[in-house]
Design an enzyme around this catalytic site. Sequence first.
Site, PDB file in Angstrom:
ATOM      1  N   SER A  12      -2.165  27.456  14.720  1.00 47.07           N
ATOM      2  CA  SER A  12      -3.273  26.585  13.279  1.00 47.07           C
ATOM      3  C   SER A  12      -3.419  25.364  14.232  1.00 47.07           C
ATOM      4  O   SER A  12      -1.867  25.048  14.596  1.00 47.07           O
ATOM      5  CB  SER A  12      -2.960  27.334  12.495  1.00 47.07           C
ATOM      6  OG  SER A  12      -4.366  26.376  11.645  1.00 47.07           O
ATOM      7  N   ASP A  22       0.756  -1.485  -0.083  1.00 46.15           N
ATOM      8  CA  ASP A  22       0.037  -0.021  -0.266  1.00 46.15           C
ATOM      9  C   ASP A  22       1.257   1.438  -0.087  1.00 46.15           C
ATOM     10  O   ASP A  22       2.044   0.923   0.554  1.00 46.15           O
ATOM     11  CB  ASP A  22      -1.074   0.250   1.177  1.00 46.15           C
ATOM     12  CG  ASP A  22      -1.608   1.004   2.150  1.00 46.15           C
ATOM     13  OD1 ASP A  22      -2.206   1.284   1.022  1.00 46.15           O
ATOM     14  OD2 ASP A  22      -2.118   1.961   2.159  1.00 46.15           O
TER      15      ASP A  22
END
Length: 687
Positions: free
Chosen positions: A388, A351
């Site tokens: 943030s 993957d």
Amino acid sequence: MQVTSLLSRAAASDPSGAHPGPARCDQDHDHQHDHDHGHDHGHEHIQVHLTQTLIGVIFIVNSFVVQWVFEKGAMVAGLSAMIGAVILGAPIIWTSWRDLRRGILSINELVSIAVLAAFAGGDYQTAGVVAFFMLLGEIIETRTAAGARASIESLIKLTPTKARRVRNGQEEDVPASELGVGDVIRVRPGDNVAADGVILQGQGSINQATITGESLPADKKPGDEVFAGTQNLTGALEIKVTRAGHDTTLGRVRDLILAAEKTRLPLMRIIDQYMHFYTPLVLVIAALVWAFTKNLNSVIAVLVVSCPCAFILASPTAMVAALSAAARLGILIKNVGDLELAARINAIIFDKTGTLTVGDLAVSRLAPREGTTPAELLRLAASAEKFSNHPAAKALQRLAQEAGVPLADPLNFTEAAGRGIRAEVNGDTLLVGRAQWLRDSGLREDLLRDVDLNETEGFSLIFVARNQKPIGWIGLQDAIRPEAKPALASLLECGVRRIAMVTGDRQPVATRVAREIGCEEVVAECLPQNKVQFVREMKTRGYRVAVVGDGVNDAPALAAGDLGIAMGAAGSEVAIHSATIALMNNDLRRLPFLVRLSRSTRSVINQNFLFGVFFIIGGLTLASFGKLHPIVAAMLHNVGSLIVVFNSARLVRQGEDLDPFRGSAAAAPPAAPSGSAPVAEPQPQPA
């Protein structure tokens, strides 16, 4: 003889998971018959008492001394030898009797017949010496094979029996078995963590080698997960328990290793089926030797040398040593058959996200405009993004911390979700975000004039403007694991013929990643069912396929492969249970090591089997022709067993040359894409 399973013994004696305390040497063999699975084939474990053995040896040695020193001491010497033979032979004969009562004919009976034959013939010294060497072999085999388990057995001793639970601000010592989900525990420097949990307060450095196999400590802060059995090296931590007892990662790891140790290779199962024919065959050979030679010593030697301990130890000792080496590096193998299968894997399917890449954004380019340094661009952007939680902001702050770039606290911070932020840093107004958002905020200059990265290939671009003037741009991407390219090259060197990357990501992104890691076959934009179909098609072409994924969204493909390998299984129940092999860390170098370990294990097993077969055939031939004395046969029996055990123990040291991966894969910059410059090294600037 039998190899005692220390793990089974510990698990049976301590179901709570706490380690059982010092082993009692003299009693180890007395109570564990139902739990041992070394090479028992259904028969009893000979009960070896060290004190009893020592007393018997004294009587035997005394008989030889009296016989050599005193000319008329034959009667005393014979009596001393008889007493010693009885003391040493009794455990063997008693165990054989228990075997027969259970309807089992095993190798124990061969030794018993040899001892009784020597005793009946009046050769008490031979009977005693043979019995002693057989008991000595039992002791040495048990403890030497136990040494091969040292790496695994240490798992049992890791979880502390006590924990410091904090309630209403008060600290109390409680048994670790009483901890429950939601409890808060305090872990001081030097303590082992008693349960899985999340740090509430404090920062520290945690040695996670027992779980992940990585030797370098991991720095932990509030919000980070910690695992039972890991050691807190620095700092006092308060941890909220999320899993306790057998539910912890360590508990699941230990249970899986215990289960793996009980499994057997197909070859060993075949041997088990035919072992009950072996003892009658040897008895027939002994009868023939007696019929033709009338030499009792030859018969005794045949019975002693035919005990197939070296042959039976061939596979179990090698597998235990291999499991130990794998566990030390954080590789969980659920079934020894899977370890044997890894040697025959010739195709591997990977993957992408979370497997070949780290699954988190990382800064790949700093591109300041004229008049701005890379460090200043990073300092301003990271300072503006300081409050943030966006992945891009975290990547900037992580790079700034690693580069030692000091950050300032932004003022008047505002954030447009997913677009950008506006903040004041040291009196300057900064805009950091996507190009369109900066245009919407009033910038008129061409932001893309010097951009040479293609966002369709998986790059994220953020632009930085100071006082409405662009000062540069920053490229981010899902970082490729630094060890991915050398790991794939090592797999090809190990004889893997086909390596493919199958991902649900876009084709340009997949192509770029494959190009950078040296993977020639790429299949992109796949749904889970497409991955399964690809695996099945490869298997139909005759490949033995291993599938490597993160164990969460790749479970169907992992199950479809001949071998399923889950990455980063520490703390992930899905990852541990969805694959046949689980890597507790994300170091891809474990994969070529696994292939090499599997092939080394198979080679050692073959060596052991060949040695065991030739040892028995050679010993029987010499004994049948009267060339082997029973005492020498008993000594050779032990030598053969030790050769096999020590040959297998070499596997424990496999992987010692695999240095721990240094640095965080998430923070490490990926390989620079073709045609672009690498990340510029930021230099600290004054705030």
